[in-house]
Write a protein that holds these residues in place. Structure first.
Motif, PDB file in Angstrom:
ATOM      1  N   ARG A   1       1.039  -1.108  -0.044  1.00  0.00           N
ATOM      2  CA  ARG A   1       0.286  -0.006  -0.122  1.00  0.00           C
ATOM      3  C   ARG A   1       0.829   1.749   0.171  1.00  0.00           C
ATOM      4  O   ARG A   1       0.558   2.546  -0.916  1.00  0.00           O
ATOM      5  N   GLU A   2       2.161   1.546   1.046  1.00  0.00           N
ATOM      6  CA  GLU A   2       2.868   2.668   1.129  1.00  0.00           C
ATOM      7  C   GLU A   2       3.838   2.832  -0.766  1.00  0.00           C
ATOM      8  O   GLU A   2       3.501   3.613  -1.361  1.00  0.00           O
ATOM      9  N   ASN A   3       3.711   1.473  -0.494  1.00  0.00           N
ATOM     10  CA  ASN A   3       4.345   1.171  -2.685  1.00  0.00           C
ATOM     11  C   ASN A   3       3.798   2.409  -3.500  1.00  0.00           C
ATOM     12  O   ASN A   3       4.063   3.055  -3.923  1.00  0.00           O
ATOM     13  N   MET A   4       2.301   1.487  -3.226  1.00  0.00           N
ATOM     14  CA  MET A   4       1.775   1.897  -4.488  1.00  0.00           C
ATOM     15  C   MET A   4       0.938   3.459  -4.448  1.00  0.00           C
ATOM     16  O   MET A   4       0.682   3.556  -5.029  1.00  0.00           O
ATOM     17  N   THR A   5       1.102   3.639  -2.730  1.00  0.00           N
ATOM     18  CA  THR A   5       0.919   4.994  -3.005  1.00  0.00           C
ATOM     19  C   THR A   5       1.243   6.293  -3.283  1.00  0.00           C
ATOM     20  O   THR A   5       0.963   7.116  -4.190  1.00  0.00           O
ATOM     21  N   ARG A   6       3.084   5.851  -3.258  1.00  0.00           N
ATOM     22  CA  ARG A   6       3.801   6.548  -3.487  1.00  0.00           C
ATOM     23  C   ARG A   6       3.831   6.615  -5.245  1.00  0.00           C
ATOM     24  O   ARG A   6       4.734   7.793  -5.746  1.00  0.00           O
ATOM     25  N   SER A   7       3.827   5.461  -5.656  1.00  0.00           N
ATOM     26  CA  SER A   7       3.935   5.507  -7.174  1.00  0.00           C
ATOM     27  C   SER A   7       2.796   6.290  -7.635  1.00  0.00           C
ATOM     28  O   SER A   7       3.048   6.858  -8.888  1.00  0.00           O
ATOM     29  N   LEU A   8       1.658   6.054  -6.662  1.00  0.00           N
ATOM     30  CA  LEU A   8       0.353   6.735  -7.479  1.00  0.00           C
ATOM     31  C   LEU A   8       0.210   8.353  -7.543  1.00  0.00           C
ATOM     32  O   LEU A   8       0.202   9.200  -8.760  1.00  0.00           O
ATOM     33  N   GLN A   9       1.191   9.173  -6.191  1.00  0.00           N
ATOM     34  CA  GLN A   9       1.714   9.905  -6.207  1.00  0.00           C
ATOM     35  C   GLN A   9       2.229  10.171  -7.151  1.00  0.00           C
ATOM     36  O   GLN A   9       2.273  11.755  -8.174  1.00  0.00           O
ATOM     37  N   ALA A  10       3.035  10.048  -7.950  1.00  0.00           N
ATOM     38  CA  ALA A  10       4.505  10.172  -8.279  1.00  0.00           C
ATOM     39  C   ALA A  10       4.221  10.523 -10.134  1.00  0.00           C
ATOM     40  O   ALA A  10       4.198  11.025 -10.135  1.00  0.00           O
ATOM     41  N   LEU A  11       3.156   9.427 -10.229  1.00  0.00           N
ATOM     42  CA  LEU A  11       1.911   9.876 -11.163  1.00  0.00           C
ATOM     43  C   LEU A  11       0.935  10.584 -11.526  1.00  0.00           C
ATOM     44  O   LEU A  11       1.116  10.748 -12.794  1.00  0.00           O
ATOM     45  N   GLN A  12       0.714  11.146 -10.489  1.00  0.00           N
ATOM     46  CA  GLN A  12      -0.408  11.998 -10.641  1.00  0.00           C
ATOM     47  C   GLN A  12       0.839  13.567 -10.789  1.00  0.00           C
ATOM     48  O   GLN A  12       0.006  14.556 -10.735  1.00  0.00           O
TER      49      GLN A  12
END
Length: 159
Positions: A145-156
Motif C-alpha cells: 500500500r505504501e509503495n503503490m500510494t507513493r507511485s500513484l502520487q508520482a504519476l499524478q
C-alpha cells in the motif's frame, strides 16, 4: 511449498503464466494458458491441467478462480499472491519494478501511461485486501500500500 496442495501445478502455472507476453496484446494470459495446455497435454491429468490453465488466466485480473475444491482455491490464492508479491517489496526493488514496467510500455505516450497506470494502482488500492491469503497480507500488504500510494502520487505529479 509446504503450504501448497499441488506444488507441481503451481510450478507449472508459474513457468507458463507469462510464457507469451506482448505489452500491446490483450490476451497474453489466455495465450499463455493455451500454450500450457498444449505443452502439458498428456503430462498432467485433465483436472490438473484445467486448474493450471485457470490460474494462468486469473493473472489478468488477480481474482481467484471459482474452484469447487478448497485446496485448489488455496493454491490459486497463493499463486496469485506470489505473482503480486513485488508490490510489497522494499521501496528500491518496487521502484525498479515500476521503471521496468514503464520500459515495457515505452510505446505509450506519457499522459496515457500516467492515466492507465494510475487506474491500475487505484484498482488495487481500492480492494479491501491486495493479497488473498493471510500469510501474504501480514508480510506484504502494508508495504504494498505504501509503495503503490507513493507511485500513484508520482504519476499524478505534473512533469
Amino acid at each position: 511449498r509446504g503450504l501448497l496442495g499441488d506444488p507441481e501445478a503451481i510450478e507449472a502455472a508459474i513457468w507458463f503464466h507469462d510464457a507469451i507476453y506482448d505489452s500491446k496484446a490483450k490476451d497474453n494470459e489466455a495465450q499463455s494458458a493455451a500454450l500450457a495446455e498444449k505443452k502439458l497435454a498428456g503430462r498432467a491429468n485433465p483436472s490438473r491441467l484445467n486448474r493450471i490453465s485457470a490460474m494462468i488466466v486469473a493473472t489478468a485480473t488477480h481474482q481467484v478462480p471459482p474452484f469447487e475444491d478448497a485446496a485448489a482455491t488455496r493454491d490459486a490464492s497463493l499463486f496469485l499472491d506470489m505473482d503480486l508479491s513485488i508490490l510489497g517489496a522494499a521501496p528500491d526493488a518496487f521502484d525498479a519494478y515500476e521503471r521496468a514496467v514503464r520500459r515495457e510500455y515505452h510505446w505509450v505516450e506519457e499522459p496515457m501511461w500516467r492515466a492507465g497506470r494510475s487506474a491500475v494502482l487505484k484498482t488495487f488500492l481500492a480492494r479491501p485486501h491486495i493479497f488473498h491469503t493471510e500469510e501474504f497480507r501480514q508480510r506484504f500488504e502494508p508495504q504494498a500500500r505504501e509503495n503503490m500510494t507513493r507511485s500513484l502520487q508520482a504519476l499524478q505529479t505534473s512533469l
